[in-house]
Design an enzyme around this catalytic site. Structure first.
Site, PDB file in Angstrom:
ATOM      1  N   ASP A   7       0.883  -1.168   0.000  1.00  0.00           N
ATOM      2  CA  ASP A   7       0.000   0.000   0.000  1.00  0.00           C
ATOM      3  C   ASP A   7       0.921   1.217   0.000  1.00  0.00           C
ATOM      4  O   ASP A   7       1.415   1.628   1.046  1.00  0.00           O
ATOM      5  CB  ASP A   7      -0.902  -0.005   1.238  1.00  0.00           C
ATOM      6  CG  ASP A   7      -1.791   1.223   1.296  1.00  0.00           C
ATOM      7  OD1 ASP A   7      -2.274   1.661   0.234  1.00  0.00           O
ATOM      8  OD2 ASP A   7      -2.002   1.754   2.402  1.00  0.00           O
ATOM      9  N   GLU A  67      -1.359  -1.571  -4.796  1.00  0.00           N
ATOM     10  CA  GLU A  67      -2.645  -0.899  -4.989  1.00  0.00           C
ATOM     11  C   GLU A  67      -2.500   0.157  -6.076  1.00  0.00           C
ATOM     12  O   GLU A  67      -1.562   0.949  -6.063  1.00  0.00           O
ATOM     13  CB  GLU A  67      -3.134  -0.261  -3.690  1.00  0.00           C
ATOM     14  CG  GLU A  67      -4.539   0.270  -3.825  1.00  0.00           C
ATOM     15  CD  GLU A  67      -5.193   0.627  -2.506  1.00  0.00           C
ATOM     16  OE1 GLU A  67      -6.283   1.195  -2.561  1.00  0.00           O
ATOM     17  OE2 GLU A  67      -4.619   0.342  -1.439  1.00  0.00           O
ATOM     18  N   ASP A 139      -2.029   0.866   7.349  1.00  0.00           N
ATOM     19  CA  ASP A 139      -1.364   0.726   6.053  1.00  0.00           C
ATOM     20  C   ASP A 139      -0.941  -0.716   5.801  1.00  0.00           C
ATOM     21  O   ASP A 139      -1.020  -1.210   4.674  1.00  0.00           O
ATOM     22  CB  ASP A 139      -0.163   1.668   5.978  1.00  0.00           C
ATOM     23  CG  ASP A 139      -0.589   3.117   6.170  1.00  0.00           C
ATOM     24  OD1 ASP A 139      -1.085   3.716   5.201  1.00  0.00           O
ATOM     25  OD2 ASP A 139      -0.454   3.627   7.299  1.00  0.00           O
TER      26      ASP A 139
END
Length: 161
Positions: A7, A67, A139
């Site tokens: 992420d 992502e 996260d």
């Protein structure tokens, strides 16, 4: 298959490692790479790259999932996020690993079964799917969700080919 989910962020980059054995998903590790907010962007990107390179060297994943960028209201934030994504992808490619990208909607759909799920729902499902004692740091939890998405999508792609 060992998957490193990432992420990306210029302030905090989350990472999560899972192992897919048959139909089981096992938690390997997760964490976050923090950068100094007062440091120049180039230095922050180097910190992210070096941190992810260490994770890759330590855990030897067989694939990386990142992502994909979302449409942001703040153009400068989106550009900085794009830099962090590029560095994350570069760390994987430089280690000769395949790199896949997934949107937030794809990740939520794969983890929760609903592409517009709220963040707490995703975090709770990550905890349940990986049998974690508690919800991981935000996260890192997002990164684990990306890894889970890749495990599910990779399996589906296997079945289709």
């Amino acid at each position: 298959m060992r998957i490193l989910g990432i992420d990306p962020g210029t302030r905090i980059t989350g990472y999560g490692l899972i192992e897919k054995i048959g139909n089981r998903l096992l938690h390997v590790d997760n964490g976050a790479i923090y950068t100094r907010t007062d440091a120049p962007l180039a230095d922050r990107l180097k910190t992210i790259y070096d941190g992810l390179s260490r994770v890759i060297a330590d855990y030897a994943p067989t694939g990386v999932a990142v992502e994909r960028i979302f449409v942001a209201k703040n153009a400068l934030s989106a550009l900085k996020l794009g830099h962090a994504r590029g560095v994350a992808m570069l760390a994987g490619v430089n280690a000769s690993l395949p790199v896949a990208e997934y949107t937030a909607v794809e990740v939520k759909q794969a983890v929760v079964g609903y592409g517009r799920a709220a963040k707490p729902q995703v975090q709770q499902m990550v905890r349940v799917l990986l049998n974690l004692p508690e919800i991981a740091q935000e996260d890192a939890s997002d990164a684990l969700a990306v890894a889970i998405c890749h495990a599910h999508c990779f399996h589906l792609n296997d079945l289709l080919t």
